[in-house]
Each structure stands twice: as C-alpha cells, then as structure tokens.
Design a protein around this motif. Structure first.
Motif, PDB file in Angstrom:
ATOM      1  N   PHE A  46      31.981  34.880  47.647  1.00 43.36           N
ATOM      2  CA  PHE A  46      33.283  34.533  47.658  1.00 43.36           C
ATOM      3  C   PHE A  46      34.211  35.608  47.764  1.00 43.36           C
ATOM      4  CE2 PHE A  46      31.987  30.707  44.968  1.00 43.36           C
ATOM      5  CZ  PHE A  46      31.671  30.121  46.131  1.00 43.36           C
ATOM      6  N   ASN A  47      35.157  35.669  48.774  1.00 41.93           N
ATOM      7  CA  ASN A  47      36.333  36.822  48.856  1.00 41.93           C
ATOM      8  C   ASN A  47      37.452  36.014  49.444  1.00 41.93           C
ATOM      9  OD1 ASN A  47      37.980  38.812  50.624  1.00 41.93           O
ATOM     10  ND2 ASN A  47      36.146  40.008  49.759  1.00 41.93           N
ATOM     11  N   SER A  52      47.819  34.412  42.339  1.00 40.33           N
ATOM     12  CA  SER A  52      48.460  34.530  40.939  1.00 40.33           C
ATOM     13  C   SER A  52      48.215  35.986  40.277  1.00 40.33           C
ATOM     14  CB  SER A  52      47.475  33.558  40.043  1.00 40.33           C
ATOM     15  OG  SER A  52      46.204  33.951  39.992  1.00 40.33           O
ATOM     16  N   ILE A  53      47.475  36.898  40.913  1.00 39.51           N
ATOM     17  CA  ILE A  53      47.496  38.056  40.197  1.00 39.51           C
ATOM     18  C   ILE A  53      47.748  39.184  41.355  1.00 39.51           C
ATOM     19  CG2 ILE A  53      45.786  37.627  38.344  1.00 39.51           C
ATOM     20  CD1 ILE A  53      43.499  38.575  40.371  1.00 39.51           C
ATOM     21  N   GLY A  54      47.733  38.641  42.572  1.00 38.51           N
ATOM     22  CA  GLY A  54      48.289  39.770  43.866  1.00 38.51           C
ATOM     23  C   GLY A  54      47.371  40.554  44.388  1.00 38.51           C
ATOM     24  N   PHE A  55      46.123  40.229  44.225  1.00 36.65           N
ATOM     25  CA  PHE A  55      45.071  40.948  44.919  1.00 36.65           C
ATOM     26  C   PHE A  55      43.893  40.283  45.288  1.00 36.65           C
ATOM     27  CE2 PHE A  55      44.462  42.106  40.575  1.00 36.65           C
ATOM     28  CZ  PHE A  55      43.101  41.955  40.338  1.00 36.65           C
ATOM     29  N   ARG A  56      43.093  41.001  45.981  1.00 31.07           N
ATOM     30  CA  ARG A  56      42.004  40.105  46.666  1.00 31.07           C
ATOM     31  C   ARG A  56      40.785  40.298  45.677  1.00 31.07           C
ATOM     32  NH1 ARG A  56      39.677  41.179  52.721  1.00 31.07           N
ATOM     33  NH2 ARG A  56      42.041  40.427  52.953  1.00 31.07           N
ATOM     34  N   ILE A  57      39.954  39.109  45.619  1.00 30.30           N
ATOM     35  CA  ILE A  57      38.999  39.117  44.644  1.00 30.30           C
ATOM     36  C   ILE A  57      37.723  38.924  45.590  1.00 30.30           C
ATOM     37  CG2 ILE A  57      37.789  37.680  42.926  1.00 30.30           C
ATOM     38  CD1 ILE A  57      40.254  39.080  41.847  1.00 30.30           C
ATOM     39  N   ASN A  58      36.698  39.803  45.150  1.00 28.13           N
ATOM     40  CA  ASN A  58      35.111  39.698  45.790  1.00 28.13           C
ATOM     41  C   ASN A  58      34.394  39.360  44.844  1.00 28.13           C
ATOM     42  OD1 ASN A  58      33.458  40.453  48.291  1.00 28.13           O
ATOM     43  ND2 ASN A  58      32.493  41.681  46.914  1.00 28.13           N
ATOM     44  N   LYS A 182      42.715  27.195  51.297  1.00 29.12           N
ATOM     45  CA  LYS A 182      41.799  27.523  52.325  1.00 29.12           C
ATOM     46  C   LYS A 182      42.458  28.662  53.123  1.00 29.12           C
ATOM     47  CE  LYS A 182      39.526  22.906  52.795  1.00 29.12           C
ATOM     48  NZ  LYS A 182      38.595  23.093  52.024  1.00 29.12           N
ATOM     49  N   ARG A 183      43.706  28.848  53.237  1.00 25.09           N
ATOM     50  CA  ARG A 183      44.243  29.903  53.969  1.00 25.09           C
ATOM     51  C   ARG A 183      44.335  31.219  53.271  1.00 25.09           C
ATOM     52  NH1 ARG A 183      48.410  27.444  51.250  1.00 25.09           N
ATOM     53  NH2 ARG A 183      49.569  28.363  49.957  1.00 25.09           N
ATOM     54  N   ASN A 184      43.812  31.067  52.139  1.00 19.24           N
ATOM     55  CA  ASN A 184      43.591  32.509  51.305  1.00 19.24           C
ATOM     56  C   ASN A 184      42.216  32.723  51.328  1.00 19.24           C
ATOM     57  OD1 ASN A 184      46.332  32.533  50.848  1.00 19.24           O
ATOM     58  ND2 ASN A 184      46.241  31.829  48.619  1.00 19.24           N
TER      59      ASN A 184
END
Length: 203
Positions: A46-47, A52-58, A182-184
């Motif tokens: 998942f990416n 809520s925390i303001g950055f991308r999660i991988n 879904k847009r994120n």
C-alpha cells in the motif's frame, strides 16, 4: 473482457461446425461446485497519502494468520474430446477477511481415464474478479480431483487446488480507524495464496 468473450464465441462456432444438433448439445454439461478456502498467507503493498499526519505512507509485507472462507460456483463445461474439457464458472467466493468477489473463470480439465469414467482428473483455471469494477483483480488455480459417476451424465467430484488471487482492496488506516479516501491511494496491491477444497456435481 469483450475480447475474451469474442474468443470464446469463435471457439464455440468452430466446434459447432464439426458437430451437429443433438450431438453438439450433449457435449455441454452444467454443474455446481462448492467448498472451503483456507487463505494461508498474503502479501500487500500500500502507498497512500495520510492527510492526518501530512505525508505519504509506504506499507508492504507478508501476513500469515490463516483465514477461512467459502465459495459456490455454477459451471457450464464443453467436451473438447474424450479427455479434455473447457468450461466457464461464476458465482460467489471469499478471498480474504471482509473481502468477497464474483469471479468469472475459464477452466481447462484433463481426464486421463476419459471424461465418462471414474478416476483422477487435473484442472487449471484463470479469470477475473468482477464485483469491484473500480479495482478489478484476477486469479488463477491449479489442482486435481477424483470423479465418481452416480448415473449417466451425473457425476460427483472431490477436488483440491492451490489458488493465487490478485486484488486491489480498500486501504484501512489503523490510527484514524477509517478507510483512506480513494483519491489519496497511489498503490493498493494484494496477493492472496490459498488452498481450495471442494465438491462438485456435474450433469
């Protein structure tokens, strides 16, 4: 999907050219298949942007807790020869916890002793998962089983197979306890590795 349907129609037209009327229709066999699925392991990647925390999660990795599901499928099989069959299957099946799908499968089967005899058979199927058009996945399976004829054109089969399913599930945020919009979502790939054990009736 349209291309696969066109190929199947062309195949049936070619077959019907070599078989007439009643003989051709007798090559079709409806059936019903149901059973148990043990999803032994899965891999997910998942990416996404977590607002809520303001950055991308991988997030990627394997999960091993086994999960139980079930499936029920209707089938229509055509005898290509005394030993080879080609069929279409569809129905309802579980692939993971809270994840269900409607598959459309094409299955090839081989009967070493002949289609109309008791004995071992081998099969392989490949197809699409249709219940989530915006996140359509696919699956494949190989396996074997044993057929017992109860009467002419009525057989009971026991079978087992290994199935791999690709899916694009919704992404759950465990911190906010909600699904990521879904847009994120930039990537939501999941592969499920499962064992199917089933029983089928073929007519």
């Amino acid at each position: 999907m349209k291309r696969a349907a066109a190929y199947l129609a062309a195949l049936l037209l070619c077959l019907s050219a070599n078989a007439g009327g009643k003989d051709f229709l007798r090559r079709f066999h409806p059936g019903l298949e149901w059973g148990y699925t043990l999803t032994a392991t899965s891999y997910q990647h998942f990416n996404y942007l977590d607002t809520s925390i303001g950055f991308r999660i991988n997030d990627q990795g394997w999960t091993y807790p086994p999960r139980s599901n079930a499936f029920i499928l209707g089938s229509l099989t055509f005898d290509l020869s005394d030993r080879f069959c080609l069929g279409l299957l569809s129905g309802y099946e579980g692939i993971d916890r809270m994840r269900r799908t409607i598959p459309l499968l094409c299955r090839g089967s081989f009967y070493p002793n002949g289609r109309d005899e008791d004995g071992v058979f081998f099969f392989s199927d490949l197809g699409l998962n249709l219940s989530h058009p915006e996140a359509r996945g696919n699956q494949m399976q190989i396996g074997s089983g044993y057929t017992i004829f109860l009467a002419p054109r009525c057989a009971l089969a026991f079978q087992a197979g290994g199935r791999v399913t690709y899916d694009r599930p919704d992404v759950w945020d465990p911190i906010e306890e909600e699904y990521i919009p879904k847009r994120n979502i930039k990537r939501n790939d999941a592969w499920y590795f499962a064992l199917n054990i089933g029983v089928s009736l073929k007519f």
